[in-house]
Design a protein around this motif. Structure first.
Motif: not given
Ligand code: ADP
Ligand code: MG
Length: 391
Positions: A4-19, A149-155, A381-384
């Protein structure tokens, strides 16, 4: 297990003009269109502001309650409250899978944000189908999940949508949740596990997950009754999950073998009838004709005493039916004891978090989780599933 350490955080990416489609958990308690607890709305603000100030346009999505049709559980009161806090206009799109958001987006001003109506209005949300991703793919470029709160769901808004989008990240709230939970899971500090509440079968796994790390567990609420029953004690008409008595017995034996301690209530607040709180009595043994609704003062003192022996506490589940004021002392007193002690405390679970907010001591608690079942599942489970799709 995926890293899960590979998941990007907001500060890892450039958000300019993103939708950005921003999945939030704005599932707040509402009665007669009045929001009873704003915590989840307030918790969503940092990610919204981060994305906006870094040049992104956002489209907010959330579920609310368990609607049976497209009229129940509208997000309208939530949109109004969020708009008020952000000082922005929230444009609520009635049909979450229409093209309205796509057409509106180019003309949305800086002081406006688009929000889709309750995602559970979409028939396929719970079945994880592609209705939502097909619609979003026409106008979004990236995905942020800040709905712990919903990360355990497969929705579909948590699973199918991020699967189909390359640029994705967790928001600031999930980042903090994971940092806090990983800290407590890896910490070597002496820890007390405090358990209560009523979903006993869900929580027994929590004891199993921590059995090597902890020396002491304190148990209150309806969680205590299978354990008392396993010791041959009378629990009267108290809420008892009978299927858990055997497991409780095994846990008691295991703890004894390892010289570890389970502290159970030694006194109780009992009533004849739930709706007659004025008849409440404190007893050391539950009479067969009565039901226990809270722990008694001796138990509260014993629980408080345990705080002296540890450096951190993980608390899940209220010690009584705290929604009724007369039955809330055990829970509220422990919240105050925690806040005044020197321990680092973590509180998780939907009802536990709302009890902490009610007690007014939330700012003295190191971490109050916004997840209920997600919080329990992550600890176990240390994951979701909702996190794994973000890698
Ligand atoms: P959480 O949401 O924090 O994980 P649970 O959902 O397991 O906690 O349990 C919360 C519920 O447990 C509350 O609604 C509370 O009224 C109930 N509860 C606590 N103590 C008792 C009790 N002694 N008897 C019946 N219900 C109880
Ligand atoms: Mg609950």
């Amino acid at each position: 297990m995926l890293n899960l350490k590979k998941i990007k955080k907001l500060s890892d990416l450039d958000w300019k003009d993103e939708k950005v489609f921003l999945r939030l958990d704005l599932n707040v308690p509402i009665k007669n269109e009045k929001i009873l607890d704003l915590s989840r709305i307030k918790a969503a603000i940092p990610s919204i502001e981060y994305l906006n100030s870094n040049g992104a346009q956002i489209i907010i999505g959330s579920h609310l309650g368990r609607p049976k049709n497209n009229k129940e559980y509208s997000l309208a009161p939530v949109a109004e409250a969020l708009g008020g806090l952000l000082k922005k206009e929230i444009i609520l799109i009635e049909d979450p899978v229409s093209d309205t958001a796509k057409f509106l987006l180019p003309s949305v001003k800086k002081n406006q944000i688009i929000m889709l109506e309750n995602l559970r209005y979409i028939a396929g949300e719970k079945n994880n189908n592609s209705e939502l991703s097909n619609s979003l793919s026409k106008y979004i470029t990236s995905y942020v999940n800040d709905a712990f709160g919903v990360c355990h769901r497969v929705h579909s808004s948590v699973n199918d949508v991020p699967k189909k989008i390359k640029k994705k990240a967790v928001g600031l709230l999930i980042q903090k949740e994971l940092q806090s939970l990983d800290y407590i899971l890896s910490s070597e500090k002496k820890m007390l596990l405090a358990l209560g509440g009523s979903k006993v079968s869900d929580k027994i796994a929590l004891i199993e997950a921590f059995v090597d790390k902890i020396d002491t567990v304190i148990i209150g609420g309806a969680m205590a009754y299978p354990f008392l029953k396993a010791q041959g004690k009378e629990v009267g008409k108290s809420f008892l999950e009978k299927s858990c008595v055997n497991t409780a017995k095994k846990i008691l034996e295991r703890f004894k073998l390892r010289n570890k301690t389970i502290i159970l209530p030694t006194d109780h607040k009992v009533v004849f009838e739930l709706n007659k709180p004025e008849d409440i009595k404190t007893v050391s043994e539950i009479p067969s004709s009565k039901m226990a609704v809270d722990i008694g003062p001796l138990t509260s003192a014993a629980f408080k005493n345990e705080l002296k022996n540890v450096e951190q506490v993980l608390w899940n589940g209220p010690f009584g039916m705290f929604e009724t004021k007369e039955y809330s002392d055990g829970t509220i007193n422990f919240a105050h004891d925690l806040s005044k002690s020197n321990v680092t405390s973590f509180v998780g679970g939907g009802d536990s978090s709302s009890a902490i907010n009610k007690s007014g001591v939330a700012e003295h608690i190191f971490h109050v989780s916004t997840g209920g079942a997600a919080f329990l599942e992550y600890i176990e489970k240390k994951t979701l599933p909702g996190l794994e799709v973000l890698i």
